[in-house]
Design a protein around this motif. Structure first.
Motif, mmCIF file in Angstrom:
data_model
loop_
_atom_site.group_PDB
_atom_site.id
_atom_site.type_symbol
_atom_site.label_atom_id
_atom_site.label_comp_id
_atom_site.label_asym_id
_atom_site.label_seq_id
_atom_site.Cartn_x
_atom_site.Cartn_y
_atom_site.Cartn_z
ATOM 1 N N GLU A 21 37.831 34.110 25.788
ATOM 2 C CA GLU A 21 36.875 34.961 26.490
ATOM 3 C C GLU A 21 36.925 34.695 27.995
ATOM 4 O O GLU A 21 37.263 33.598 28.441
ATOM 5 C CB GLU A 21 35.456 34.738 25.967
ATOM 6 N N LYS A 22 36.551 35.733 28.764
ATOM 7 C CA LYS A 22 36.630 35.660 30.220
ATOM 8 C C LYS A 22 35.287 36.026 30.839
ATOM 9 O O LYS A 22 34.504 36.781 30.255
ATOM 10 C CB LYS A 22 37.690 36.633 30.760
ATOM 11 N N ILE A 23 35.047 35.507 32.039
ATOM 12 C CA ILE A 23 33.909 35.918 32.845
ATOM 13 C C ILE A 23 34.318 35.879 34.303
ATOM 14 O O ILE A 23 35.174 35.081 34.702
ATOM 15 C CB ILE A 23 32.665 35.038 32.585
ATOM 16 N N ARG A 24 33.697 36.747 35.100
ATOM 17 C CA ARG A 24 34.111 36.931 36.489
ATOM 18 C C ARG A 24 32.942 36.658 37.423
ATOM 19 O O ARG A 24 31.788 36.966 37.115
ATOM 20 C CB ARG A 24 34.598 38.372 36.675
ATOM 21 N N CYS A 25 33.236 36.081 38.580
ATOM 22 C CA CYS A 25 32.222 35.864 39.609
ATOM 23 C C CYS A 25 32.891 36.019 40.967
ATOM 24 O O CYS A 25 34.120 36.073 41.062
ATOM 25 C CB CYS A 25 31.582 34.479 39.477
ATOM 26 N N GLN A 26 32.086 36.091 42.030
ATOM 27 C CA GLN A 26 32.698 36.125 43.347
ATOM 28 C C GLN A 26 33.201 34.731 43.703
ATOM 29 O O GLN A 26 32.764 33.732 43.126
ATOM 30 C CB GLN A 26 31.704 36.637 44.376
ATOM 31 N N SER A 27 34.123 34.667 44.647
ATOM 32 C CA SER A 27 34.726 33.378 44.991
ATOM 33 C C SER A 27 33.655 32.399 45.447
ATOM 34 O O SER A 27 32.751 32.750 46.200
ATOM 35 C CB SER A 27 35.778 33.557 46.098
ATOM 36 N N GLY A 28 33.754 31.174 44.939
ATOM 37 C CA GLY A 28 32.776 30.152 45.273
ATOM 38 C C GLY A 28 31.513 30.205 44.450
ATOM 39 O O GLY A 28 30.561 29.471 44.724
ATOM 40 N N GLY A 29 31.493 31.040 43.404
ATOM 41 C CA GLY A 29 30.264 31.229 42.642
ATOM 42 C C GLY A 29 30.032 30.218 41.541
ATOM 43 O O GLY A 29 28.917 30.097 41.031
ATOM 44 N N MET A 30 31.063 29.490 41.120
ATOM 45 C CA MET A 30 30.928 28.534 40.017
ATOM 46 C C MET A 30 30.104 27.319 40.433
ATOM 47 O O MET A 30 30.292 26.768 41.507
ATOM 48 C CB MET A 30 32.321 28.096 39.555
ATOM 49 N N SER A 31 29.186 26.880 39.545
ATOM 50 C CA SER A 31 28.395 25.679 39.800
ATOM 51 C C SER A 31 28.901 24.490 38.992
ATOM 52 O O SER A 31 29.081 23.402 39.518
ATOM 53 C CB SER A 31 26.921 25.931 39.491
ATOM 54 N N TRP A 32 29.101 24.669 37.680
ATOM 55 C CA TRP A 32 29.737 23.645 36.846
ATOM 56 C C TRP A 32 30.372 24.314 35.650
ATOM 57 O O TRP A 32 30.020 25.440 35.282
ATOM 58 C CB TRP A 32 28.736 22.564 36.405
ATOM 59 N N MET A 33 31.348 23.611 35.031
ATOM 60 C CA MET A 33 32.058 24.201 33.904
ATOM 61 C C MET A 33 32.743 23.116 33.091
ATOM 62 O O MET A 33 32.933 21.985 33.564
ATOM 63 C CB MET A 33 33.079 25.228 34.387
ATOM 64 N N SER A 34 33.154 23.473 31.883
ATOM 65 C CA SER A 34 33.920 22.560 31.048
ATOM 66 C C SER A 34 35.362 22.515 31.556
ATOM 67 O O SER A 34 35.843 23.469 32.189
ATOM 68 C CB SER A 34 33.873 23.004 29.590
ATOM 69 N N PRO A 35 36.093 21.435 31.296
ATOM 70 C CA PRO A 35 37.433 21.272 31.880
ATOM 71 C C PRO A 35 38.497 22.205 31.315
ATOM 72 O O PRO A 35 39.592 22.281 31.887
ATOM 73 C CB PRO A 35 37.777 19.810 31.570
ATOM 74 N N ASN A 36 38.217 22.915 30.215
ATOM 75 C CA ASN A 36 39.247 23.780 29.632
ATOM 76 C C ASN A 36 39.194 25.207 30.147
ATOM 77 O O ASN A 36 39.882 26.080 29.622
ATOM 78 C CB ASN A 36 39.122 23.799 28.100
ATOM 79 N N LEU A 37 38.399 25.459 31.187
ATOM 80 C CA LEU A 37 38.366 26.802 31.765
ATOM 81 C C LEU A 37 39.448 26.942 32.840
ATOM 82 O O LEU A 37 39.589 26.081 33.710
ATOM 83 C CB LEU A 37 36.993 27.123 32.349
ATOM 84 N N LYS A 38 40.187 28.024 32.762
ATOM 85 C CA LYS A 38 41.258 28.306 33.717
ATOM 86 C C LYS A 38 40.795 29.387 34.682
ATOM 87 O O LYS A 38 40.283 30.423 34.268
ATOM 88 C CB LYS A 38 42.518 28.770 32.978
ATOM 89 N N MET A 39 40.989 29.148 35.979
ATOM 90 C CA MET A 39 40.557 30.093 37.008
ATOM 91 C C MET A 39 41.738 30.895 37.552
ATOM 92 O O MET A 39 42.816 30.347 37.788
ATOM 93 C CB MET A 39 39.887 29.352 38.162
ATOM 94 N N GLU A 40 41.501 32.187 37.764
ATOM 95 C CA GLU A 40 42.491 33.056 38.410
ATOM 96 C C GLU A 40 41.778 33.879 39.476
ATOM 97 O O GLU A 40 40.786 34.549 39.194
ATOM 98 C CB GLU A 40 43.156 33.980 37.391
ATOM 99 N N THR A 41 42.282 33.821 40.704
ATOM 100 C CA THR A 41 41.667 34.523 41.828
ATOM 101 C C THR A 41 42.425 35.817 42.117
ATOM 102 O O THR A 41 43.655 35.834 42.152
ATOM 103 C CB THR A 41 41.674 33.639 43.086
#
Length: 224
Positions: A21-41
């Motif tokens: 599953e995927k979720i999208r935010c604006q750049s710099g929007g992440m606060s915390w996450m689990s280590p298995n999440l992959k980011m693509e800009t």
């Protein structure tokens, strides 16, 4: 996808993602996450990047994917207030104030909404340019202060102060109304115009828009 909105007066939404599953935010929007999440800009093309820029959003967005197993990610509000989760379905678009966007699922599209009436754009407090969310999925938006939701019938109206409108269904329309009277205008403290919203549809109001919070914080403390 599951989510939980937690905390006050500076809330965060923590989203649980199944593998893939995927979720999208604006750049710099992440606060915390689990280590298995992959980011693509990505920017989504010149047109979308321009739309984001003029609606107050970052020109690039980040898409996070849960890889290999379930994961989680959280997004925090930038000002004291609330986070509102809205389900978007085809034909049921949402119109929001600029910079309202916090995060969304993959099927939600953000675009520019231009006020058709010049008066509403100039004096309604929301400006000519707002955000429009369409598609299919969930969008998380920021509410400044506390949230109050009004459900308007067809033709029913509500008058709100400048900046109080946070979001409305695309079926609603917005205009302005003069306060009226020289004494009211000069001494009433409400300015020249108020915003008039006409139904049908749901209207989300906020008690402390960023502009009013900034003005309140700028007032010097009175001396005893």
């Amino acid at each position: 996808m599951k989510y939980e909105i937690k905390g006050t007066p500076l809330p965060a939404v923590e989203v649980s993602l199944a593998a893939g599953e995927k979720i999208r935010c604006q750049s710099g929007g992440m606060s915390w996450m689990s280590p298995n999440l992959k980011m693509e800009t990505s920017g989504g093309g010149i047109g979308k990047m321009f739309s984001k820029a003029i609606t107050g959003e970052a020109m690039f967005h980040n898409t996070y994917t849960a890889v290999g197993s379930d994961g989680y990610i959280a997004f925090a509000a930038s000002l004291p207030g609330e986070i509102l989760a809205v389900e978007i379905t085809p034909g049921n678009d949402l119109i929001c104030q600029k910079s309202a966007f916090l995060a969304s699922t993959e099927g939600v599209e953000m675009s520019v909404f231009f006020q058709k009436k010049i008066g509403a754009g100039l004096f309604g407090g929301e400006g000519f340019i707002m955000q429009r969310f369409s598609g299919n999925g969930i969008v998380f938006i920021e509410i400044d202060g506390s949230l109050e939701v009004k459900e308007l019938a067809r033709g029913e109206q509500i008058i709100v102060d400048t900046g109080i409108l946070a979001a409305m269904d695309a079926t609603c329309s917005m205009d302005i109304k003069s306060v009226g009277g020289v004494k009211n205008t000069l001494l009433g403290g409400e300015g020249l115009f108020n915003t008039v919203i006409t139904g049908p549809g749901k209207v989300s109001l906020q008690t402390m828009p960023a502009s009013k919070l900034s003005a309140a914080l700028a007032i010097p403390a009175s001396k005893s």
